[in-house]
Scaffold this motif. Sequence first.
Motif, PDB file in Angstrom:
ATOM      1  N   ARG A  76      -7.577   8.188   2.577  1.00 17.44           N
ATOM      2  CA  ARG A  76      -6.762   6.856   2.082  1.00 17.44           C
ATOM      3  C   ARG A  76      -6.426   6.034   3.390  1.00 17.44           C
ATOM      4  O   ARG A  76      -6.425   5.173   3.587  1.00 17.44           O
ATOM      5  CB  ARG A  76      -5.453   7.160   1.364  1.00 17.44           C
ATOM      6  CG  ARG A  76      -4.786   6.014   0.958  1.00 17.44           C
ATOM      7  CD  ARG A  76      -5.617   4.890   0.061  1.00 17.44           C
ATOM      8  NE  ARG A  76      -4.869   4.088  -0.428  1.00 17.44           N
ATOM      9  CZ  ARG A  76      -5.596   2.714  -0.921  1.00 17.44           C
ATOM     10  NH1 ARG A  76      -6.672   2.384  -0.638  1.00 17.44           N
ATOM     11  NH2 ARG A  76      -4.801   1.788  -1.230  1.00 17.44           N
TER      12      ARG A  76
ATOM     13  N   PRO B 145       2.334   4.326  -1.388  1.00 21.16           N
ATOM     14  CA  PRO B 145       1.704   5.282  -2.458  1.00 21.16           C
ATOM     15  C   PRO B 145       2.820   5.497  -3.542  1.00 21.16           C
ATOM     16  O   PRO B 145       3.671   5.333  -3.513  1.00 21.16           O
ATOM     17  CB  PRO B 145       1.161   6.578  -1.728  1.00 21.16           C
ATOM     18  CG  PRO B 145       2.059   6.638  -0.561  1.00 21.16           C
ATOM     19  CD  PRO B 145       2.389   5.065   0.030  1.00 21.16           C
ATOM     20  N   ALA B 146       2.092   5.739  -4.730  1.00 17.14           N
ATOM     21  CA  ALA B 146       3.078   6.012  -6.040  1.00 17.14           C
ATOM     22  C   ALA B 146       3.918   7.148  -5.713  1.00 17.14           C
ATOM     23  O   ALA B 146       3.274   8.278  -5.039  1.00 17.14           O
ATOM     24  CB  ALA B 146       2.109   5.819  -7.031  1.00 17.14           C
TER      25      ALA B 146
ATOM     26  N   TYR C  51       6.609   7.110  -3.864  1.00 17.04           N
ATOM     27  CA  TYR C  51       7.466   6.786  -2.762  1.00 17.04           C
ATOM     28  C   TYR C  51       8.085   5.518  -2.849  1.00 17.04           C
ATOM     29  O   TYR C  51       7.562   4.516  -3.397  1.00 17.04           O
ATOM     30  CB  TYR C  51       6.474   6.829  -1.443  1.00 17.04           C
ATOM     31  CG  TYR C  51       5.832   8.558  -1.036  1.00 17.04           C
ATOM     32  CD1 TYR C  51       6.721   8.968  -0.072  1.00 17.04           C
ATOM     33  CD2 TYR C  51       4.751   8.575  -1.658  1.00 17.04           C
ATOM     34  CE1 TYR C  51       6.055  10.421   0.189  1.00 17.04           C
ATOM     35  CE2 TYR C  51       4.204   9.866  -1.263  1.00 17.04           C
ATOM     36  CZ  TYR C  51       4.916  10.725  -0.487  1.00 17.04           C
ATOM     37  OH  TYR C  51       4.377  12.036  -0.082  1.00 17.04           O
TER      38      TYR C  51
ATOM     39  N   PRO D 118       2.576  10.741   3.364  1.00 16.35           N
ATOM     40  CA  PRO D 118       2.678   9.829   2.276  1.00 16.35           C
ATOM     41  C   PRO D 118       1.002   9.560   1.970  1.00 16.35           C
ATOM     42  O   PRO D 118       0.650   9.695   0.776  1.00 16.35           O
ATOM     43  CB  PRO D 118       3.376   8.858   2.714  1.00 16.35           C
ATOM     44  CG  PRO D 118       4.279   9.136   3.811  1.00 16.35           C
ATOM     45  CD  PRO D 118       3.516  10.017   4.502  1.00 16.35           C
ATOM     46  N   LEU D 119       0.360   9.443   2.980  1.00 10.91           N
ATOM     47  CA  LEU D 119      -1.118   9.208   2.546  1.00 10.91           C
ATOM     48  C   LEU D 119      -2.058  10.228   3.038  1.00 10.91           C
ATOM     49  O   LEU D 119      -1.907  10.807   4.155  1.00 10.91           O
ATOM     50  CB  LEU D 119      -1.542   7.888   3.588  1.00 10.91           C
ATOM     51  CG  LEU D 119      -0.879   6.450   3.258  1.00 10.91           C
ATOM     52  CD1 LEU D 119      -1.060   5.517   4.245  1.00 10.91           C
ATOM     53  CD2 LEU D 119      -1.129   6.135   1.628  1.00 10.91           C
TER      54      LEU D 119
ATOM     55  N   VAL E 155       0.754  -1.257  -0.033  1.00 13.97           N
ATOM     56  CA  VAL E 155       0.051  -0.185  -0.050  1.00 13.97           C
ATOM     57  C   VAL E 155       0.953   1.173  -0.016  1.00 13.97           C
ATOM     58  O   VAL E 155       0.276   2.377   0.217  1.00 13.97           O
ATOM     59  CB  VAL E 155      -0.894  -0.022   1.168  1.00 13.97           C
ATOM     60  CG1 VAL E 155      -1.974  -1.325   1.079  1.00 13.97           C
ATOM     61  CG2 VAL E 155      -0.253  -0.083   2.370  1.00 13.97           C
TER      62      VAL E 155
END
Length: 301
Positions: free
Chosen positions: A286, A143-144, A146, A281-282, A141
């Motif tokens: 999310r 995220p794109a 990272y 990051p999120l 999971v």
Amino acid sequence: MNEDDFRVSLRGALDSSTPPPPMSPAVAVATGRQAVRRRNLVAGGAGLGVTAVVAAVAVAVAGGGSGSAAPQQVGAPPSVAATAGSAPPTAPATLPTSPAPGDSKEVWPTGPNGQPQQDRTARAGHKFDQGEQLMRDLLAVVPAGYTALDNPGTDQLVSSRMSQAQYEGKVAGKDAWSYLAATQLGKGGGVGQLLVTVYEPGLIAATGDACAVAGGFWTRPASCRLVTTAGVTVGVATGGPGHGYDQWAAYRHPDGTVVFLAQSKTDDRPGGGDQGLAALPLPEDRLAALVVDERFHIKAS
């Protein structure tokens, strides 16, 4: 572990950012164990004699004192700022008991070799495998944009990744476990953190709404608000300065399993990098959606 290390670890358990342990020895042991576990992760996962420290916490608390403050709720610090409409947390349920001072030494769960484990951490077998799977699920999971860093670490520098299955005690006569997976995330030269930790039913005693559950994380939240996702309500909490994690979401499944998903823009441990991430990051929605994801729902077995 020498005398100086023990003294530092004990002081860390007692002076951590979690609320002071209540007078009940059983609750004090569980609270001290969470505090030391957080400090161990902050220190890079090095063993600090958890069993000895929490036993000492229990002795100190059981002894009491004329100057002792009134017991506080575990997992529901008074600083939690729940949103309008969220009910105040009720008194915590009884946590699993641990051996009282003077009792015979606790016997660890039996490993796959048929012998008791050497300590709380599983190093082989089904529980160990569940901890490893939790790490794979966490990495899935990320995220794109990272990168989940993968540095093995040294005696002086923390490892970028950590996974663990840990025996916490008995609940209703059965072994109860917690699981953890954490990774550093890199982007644009900055380094942050992403962590998920799962507690089997009965280990997180806070009752009340999802913000009360969020207060059962390792660190006292500066604020918390209720967020609805996938038809359920989770608590999304923020940490204050020096809390280790900037934000985390918490959810208690109907079977009692509690999941925390935490993130931070920085990692100030040795080996954590000199520069933090530009943003978490999120995004919040999310983070809330992932904490209820079934892949993080490790069912007690």
